[in-house]
Design a protein around this motif. Structure first.
Motif, PDB file in Angstrom:
ATOM      1  N   VAL A 441       0.664  -1.246  -0.013  1.00  0.00           N
ATOM      2  CA  VAL A 441      -0.048   0.072   0.114  1.00  0.00           C
ATOM      3  C   VAL A 441       0.929   1.249  -0.182  1.00  0.00           C
ATOM      4  CG1 VAL A 441      -1.753   1.306   1.359  1.00  0.00           C
ATOM      5  CG2 VAL A 441      -1.708  -1.350   0.917  1.00  0.00           C
ATOM      6  N   LEU A 442       0.789   2.123  -0.996  1.00  0.00           N
ATOM      7  CA  LEU A 442       1.691   3.293  -1.338  1.00  0.00           C
ATOM      8  C   LEU A 442       0.582   4.484  -1.151  1.00  0.00           C
ATOM      9  CD1 LEU A 442       2.995   1.041  -3.285  1.00  0.00           C
ATOM     10  CD2 LEU A 442       4.505   2.728  -3.949  1.00  0.00           C
ATOM     11  N   VAL A 443       1.279   5.533   0.050  1.00  0.00           N
ATOM     12  CA  VAL A 443       0.091   6.457   0.100  1.00  0.00           C
ATOM     13  C   VAL A 443       0.790   7.849  -0.094  1.00  0.00           C
ATOM     14  CG1 VAL A 443      -1.397   7.814   1.632  1.00  0.00           C
ATOM     15  CG2 VAL A 443      -1.226   5.377   1.754  1.00  0.00           C
ATOM     16  N   THR A 444       0.341   8.737  -0.765  1.00  0.00           N
ATOM     17  CA  THR A 444       1.129  10.148  -1.071  1.00  0.00           C
ATOM     18  C   THR A 444      -0.044  10.898  -0.322  1.00  0.00           C
ATOM     19  OG1 THR A 444       0.227  10.311  -3.215  1.00  0.00           O
ATOM     20  CG2 THR A 444       2.413   9.606  -2.893  1.00  0.00           C
ATOM     21  N   TYR A 445       0.240  11.908   0.266  1.00  0.00           N
ATOM     22  CA  TYR A 445      -0.513  12.803   1.144  1.00  0.00           C
ATOM     23  C   TYR A 445      -0.056  14.252   1.385  1.00  0.00           C
ATOM     24  CZ  TYR A 445       2.451  11.562   5.121  1.00  0.00           C
ATOM     25  OH  TYR A 445       3.561  11.178   5.750  1.00  0.00           O
ATOM     26  N   ALA A 446      -0.973  15.351   1.482  1.00  0.00           N
ATOM     27  CA  ALA A 446      -0.510  16.494   1.741  1.00  0.00           C
ATOM     28  C   ALA A 446      -0.160  16.849   3.239  1.00  0.00           C
ATOM     29  CB  ALA A 446      -1.691  17.655   1.459  1.00  0.00           C
ATOM     30  N   LEU A 447       1.010  17.041   3.224  1.00  0.00           N
ATOM     31  CA  LEU A 447       1.679  17.590   4.557  1.00  0.00           C
ATOM     32  C   LEU A 447       0.874  18.260   5.530  1.00  0.00           C
ATOM     33  CD1 LEU A 447       5.425  16.996   3.904  1.00  0.00           C
ATOM     34  CD2 LEU A 447       4.339  15.495   5.434  1.00  0.00           C
ATOM     35  N   ASP A 448       0.266  19.434   4.877  1.00  0.00           N
ATOM     36  CA  ASP A 448      -0.450  20.167   5.677  1.00  0.00           C
ATOM     37  C   ASP A 448      -2.005  19.756   6.114  1.00  0.00           C
ATOM     38  OD1 ASP A 448      -1.634  20.282   3.293  1.00  0.00           O
ATOM     39  OD2 ASP A 448      -1.467  22.604   3.310  1.00  0.00           O
ATOM     40  N   ARG A 449      -2.525  18.590   5.629  1.00  0.00           N
ATOM     41  CA  ARG A 449      -3.693  18.068   5.919  1.00  0.00           C
ATOM     42  C   ARG A 449      -3.671  16.620   6.984  1.00  0.00           C
ATOM     43  NH1 ARG A 449      -7.560  19.101   0.825  1.00  0.00           N
ATOM     44  NH2 ARG A 449      -7.221  21.383   0.488  1.00  0.00           N
ATOM     45  N   PHE A 450      -2.391  16.062   6.894  1.00  0.00           N
ATOM     46  CA  PHE A 450      -2.201  14.560   7.388  1.00  0.00           C
ATOM     47  C   PHE A 450      -1.094  14.572   8.143  1.00  0.00           C
ATOM     48  CE2 PHE A 450      -5.161  13.815   3.916  1.00  0.00           C
ATOM     49  CZ  PHE A 450      -6.192  12.925   4.391  1.00  0.00           C
ATOM     50  N   SER A 451      -1.189  14.084   9.158  1.00  0.00           N
ATOM     51  CA  SER A 451       0.254  13.896   9.777  1.00  0.00           C
ATOM     52  C   SER A 451       0.705  12.526   9.378  1.00  0.00           C
ATOM     53  CB  SER A 451       0.082  13.963  11.380  1.00  0.00           C
ATOM     54  OG  SER A 451      -0.751  12.888  11.681  1.00  0.00           O
TER      55      SER A 451
END
Length: 479
Positions: A441-451
């Motif tokens: 499972v590979l997740v990319t995410y916005a650092l200002d929305r998710f820790s």
């Protein structure tokens, strides 16, 4: 190498398919005994040919859409494809350089630029272009910094080059082949093709034999003209009508963020998590796919949409799903951008069982993917709410076959090593990558929305949901 934009859901492909690997092994067995010391890399020919030698095609609809989006400010999150292969063993660097040049000579788009004349955007193909491999000594600890530097380098669509291959020397017998390609000339399948063709040309260069590659049956410019004719005719109207009805009343998925509210403007800086599914969860997923006669894509999407529904309380869940419109075998091996996006919209309001939801998503997905060929910028004007697609596209799911690594080839061991793209173009993207033995499972995410901690918990919950779905398909999805 690992693409950022995948191939069509339901028909996942690996960066090197098993058929390609078997053909390569047979060829290698026949040729390696004839291996000879390589000739030096060929002398650099002149740069792009004069205008009189260029070939001009009208840019595709997809290229026109991306060009306009870049003019509108998309540039803060560069639309780039990144990939890397770890090469352990005795690497013939001049042969790799020559092989890459063979690949550039073979594929039009790698020699292409885009230029606007009046209201028309053209794809301009140079008859020849020397595009050497850049060799850099690098400590592996500096890999992320190198990636950030490369992504931050501007790519001039009018001047090129639109693709670069770097060889990072970690040690005398340990290298990283790092590919960067602008999305306007390539997609996920293009990266697969480049891996295959570069491997075949490298083997040919080290053995002094012709590369075992078939001739390309069509040029991208010809395909782009056919696709334009379809989408500006009755087929385009049919697809627009389908999605106008399909997305009536759709709302963006509510994301389980733990940082900045979604209503505030955000930063393009992103984080990345790559976690392997437990072996028993993967085995259960594979068995469920067999019993349900469906794909990992369908099952992974069901689990993801269920997770979003459980976390948010929302019951009408829409997720962006990239899809490829390589609808004919004649375009399968062309390096170009055939990607588009559909919205997978799922209604969980009746609290169906996992089995019922799997059947629903499988059937609905087949219809969605059959209406995938109208680019988003053309579809947008047919929808009743301005900006709807952009808002629905803020969360993404993909599933794709992984490179079965490590792979032995020409005395080298090849293994994927995902470059960490420092930017994200949407708050949350989840990818399920798998081969026949495991899944990640590979997740990319916005650092200002998710820790990072929140994302780690979501991935754990996703794995547990897959376990529950496989063990108890009769359970209601919302508990």
């Amino acid at each position: 190498m690992n693409p950022t934009t995948p191939t069509a859901p339901g028909t996942p492909a690996s960066p090197v398919s098993r058929d390609d690997l078997e053909a390569r092994r047979r060829l290698e067995a026949a040729l390696l005994a004839r291996r000879r010391p390589p000739a030096p890399a060929p002398a650099a020919p002149p740069g792009p040919a004069a205008a009189s030698g260029e070939t001009r095609f009208r840019a595709s609809l997809a290229q026109e859409g991306m060009w306009e989006s870049l003019r509108g400010g998309f540039g803060s999150t560069p639309p780039l494809l990144l990939g890397a292969l770890r090469l352990r063993g005795p690497l013939d660097v001049p042969a790799l350089d020559a092989a890459w040049q063979d690949v550039v000579d073979r594929h039009d788009q790698l020699r292409g630029t885009l230029r606007r004349t009046g209201d028309r955007l053209d794809l301009v193909i140079a008859p020849a272009l020397r595009l050497p491999v850049t060799v850099t000594a690098l400590d592996h600890a500096d890999y992320d910094r190198f990636t950030r530097q490369q992504v931050d380098r501007p790519v001039d669509l009018a001047e090129g080059p639109l693709a670069r291959l770097h060889l990072l020397r970690l040690a005398d017998d340990d290298h990283l082949a790092f590919l960067l390609m602008h999305h306007i000339i390539g997609d996920g399948r293009s990266v697969e093709v480049l891996v295959r063709d570069l491997s075949a040309c490298y083997l040919a260069r080290t053995t002094g034999t012709p590369a075992a590659l078939p001739a390309l049956p069509v040029r991208y410019g010809d395909h782009a003209a056919r696709h334009r004719a379809r989408m500006t005719g009755p087929r385009g109207a049919e697809v627009a009508r389908y999605w106008r009805e399909r997305l009536d009343g759709a709302e963006p998925a509510v994301l389980p963020t733990d940082r900045r509210p979604e209503s505030e403007p955000g930063s393009p800086l992103g984080g990345f998590l790559d976690k392997e599914l437990p072996a028993e969860v993967f085995d259960a997923l594979r068995e469920l796919a067999r019993r349900a006669r469906t794909t990992f894509h369908t099952l992974g999407l069901v689990a993801f949409q269920t997770l979003l529904a459980r976390e948010s309380g929302q019951r009408d869940i829409s997720v962006r799903v990239p899809v490829s419109y390589r609808d004919g075998t004649d375009v399968r091996d062309i390096v170009a951008d055939f990607s588009n996006d559909v919205v997978a919209r799922t209604d969980l309001s009746g609290n169906p069982s996992f089995g019922e939801l799997i059947a629903q998503v499988h059937e609905r997905g087949a219809r969605d993917f059959a209406h995938h060929d109208l680019p988003a910028h053309l579809l947008e004007g047919h929808l009743p709410v301005p900006g709807l697609l952009d808002r629905l596209f803020h969360v993404q799911f993909t599933a794709e076959r992984d490179l079965e690594a490590p792979v032995r080839f020409a005395g080298l061991t090849l293994e994927q090593e995902m470059p960490a793209d420092p930017y994200v173009s949407r708050p949350l993207s989840l990818r399920l990558r798998h081969d026949d033995r495991r899944a990640r499972v590979l997740v990319t995410y916005a650092l200002d929305r998710f820790s990072p901690e929140r994302i780690a918990r979501l991935v754990d919950a996703y794995a547990e949901l897959i376990r529950e779905m496989a063990a108890h398909p009769e359970h209601p999805v919302l508990g």
